[in-house]
Design a protein around this motif. Structure first.
Motif, PDB file in Angstrom:
ATOM      1  N   PHE A  81       0.852  -1.189   0.000  1.00  0.00           N
ATOM      2  CA  PHE A  81       0.000   0.000   0.000  1.00  0.00           C
ATOM      3  C   PHE A  81       0.883   1.231   0.000  1.00  0.00           C
ATOM      4  CE2 PHE A  81      -3.100  -2.646   2.668  1.00  0.00           C
ATOM      5  CZ  PHE A  81      -3.903  -2.941   1.590  1.00  0.00           C
ATOM      6  N   PRO A  82       0.569   2.319  -0.657  1.00  0.00           N
ATOM      7  CA  PRO A  82      -0.604   2.440  -1.516  1.00  0.00           C
ATOM      8  C   PRO A  82      -0.415   1.780  -2.877  1.00  0.00           C
ATOM      9  CG  PRO A  82       0.596   4.522  -1.512  1.00  0.00           C
ATOM     10  CD  PRO A  82       1.309   3.600  -0.550  1.00  0.00           C
ATOM     11  N   ASP A 120     -13.181   3.690  10.484  1.00  0.00           N
ATOM     12  CA  ASP A 120     -12.608   4.581   9.478  1.00  0.00           C
ATOM     13  C   ASP A 120     -13.246   4.270   8.129  1.00  0.00           C
ATOM     14  OD1 ASP A 120     -11.411   2.266   8.524  1.00  0.00           O
ATOM     15  OD2 ASP A 120      -9.374   2.986   8.713  1.00  0.00           O
ATOM     16  N   THR A 122     -11.977   3.696   5.186  1.00  0.00           N
ATOM     17  CA  THR A 122     -11.202   3.022   4.149  1.00  0.00           C
ATOM     18  C   THR A 122     -11.934   1.790   3.637  1.00  0.00           C
ATOM     19  OG1 THR A 122      -9.957   1.731   5.756  1.00  0.00           O
ATOM     20  CG2 THR A 122      -8.989   3.823   5.065  1.00  0.00           C
ATOM     21  N   ARG A 123     -11.743   1.514   2.358  1.00  0.00           N
ATOM     22  CA  ARG A 123     -12.323   0.336   1.730  1.00  0.00           C
ATOM     23  C   ARG A 123     -11.689  -0.904   2.345  1.00  0.00           C
ATOM     24  NH1 ARG A 123     -11.093  -2.947  -2.681  1.00  0.00           N
ATOM     25  NH2 ARG A 123      -9.155  -1.840  -3.037  1.00  0.00           N
ATOM     26  N   HIS A 125      -9.906  -4.142   2.516  1.00  0.00           N
ATOM     27  CA  HIS A 125      -8.962  -4.901   1.686  1.00  0.00           C
ATOM     28  C   HIS A 125      -8.248  -5.870   2.615  1.00  0.00           C
ATOM     29  CE1 HIS A 125      -5.389  -5.906  -0.629  1.00  0.00           C
ATOM     30  NE2 HIS A 125      -6.061  -5.517  -1.682  1.00  0.00           N
TER      31      HIS A 125
END
Length: 186
Positions: A81-82, A120, A122-123, A125
């Motif tokens: 990431f990212p 949060d 964030t998607r 993953h």
């Protein structure tokens, strides 16, 4: 309280991963490798949650987990990431052998929100963090060195609610404390 909900792989899975990662630690001084006791798959990072919400949150999470069937997961592969060309985090992936990990995570996130502990944004993953680069790094060699690994599959029959105590672990890393086990449907 700084909280998250996670899946923690069993010792035999962590042993296998540690055996694969250990020889690479010496070759990677540009990486701050995570310790074995920090290895987990985060389903929802809740951040700062008032202690007064803990009982309601735990109950909501337990109800959500109890509505979901056990999973069979396997750690495999690698990524960053990212992205691999400006990597900050090196990880191994999570393959779902049986079940719906995304639905479990989604249910946990909704239950958290309903209890006043919004995760949060964030998607999701699914991954297990192996290390963090000291600065953005081109990480394709690391990904290649870890990508072919596949760990043993394991049955997930519970989730955990964890408190993260920043700076209290080895090398000023976080120390994790399991506050509750959240059984999946029997």
């Amino acid at each position: 309280m700084r909280l998250f909900v996670a899946v923690v792989p069993p010792d035999d899975v962590l042993d296998d991963l540690e055996e694969h990662v250990e020889p690479r630690r010496e070759a990677g001084p540009e990486i701050r490798w995570t310790d074995r006791h920090q290895w987990h798959v985060t389903l929802a990072f809740l951040g700062a949650v008032p202690e007064a919400r803990l009982d309601d949150l735990t109950e909501a999470l337990a109800r959500s987990a109890a509505r979901r069937d056990p999973l069979v997961l396997q750690l495999a592969g690698a990524g960053a990431f990212p992205n691999p060309y400006a990597a900050r985090v090196l990880w191994t992936g999570v393959d779902v052998v049986r079940g719906d990990l995304g639905a479990v995570a989604g249910g946990i996130r909704r239950a958290s929100t309903s209890a006043g502990a919004t995760p949060d944004g964030t998607r999701f993953h699914p991954h297990l963090t192996l290390g963090r680069f000291h600065h953005p790094t081109e990480a394709t060699r690391w990904i290649r060195s870890l990508d072919a690994w596949e760990g043993p599959a394991w049955r997930v029959d519970h989730l955990v609610l964890v408190e993260s105590h920043l700076g209290e672990g080895r090398g000023r890393r976080p120390r994790y404390e399991v506050l509750a086990e959240l059984p999946l449907r029997a």
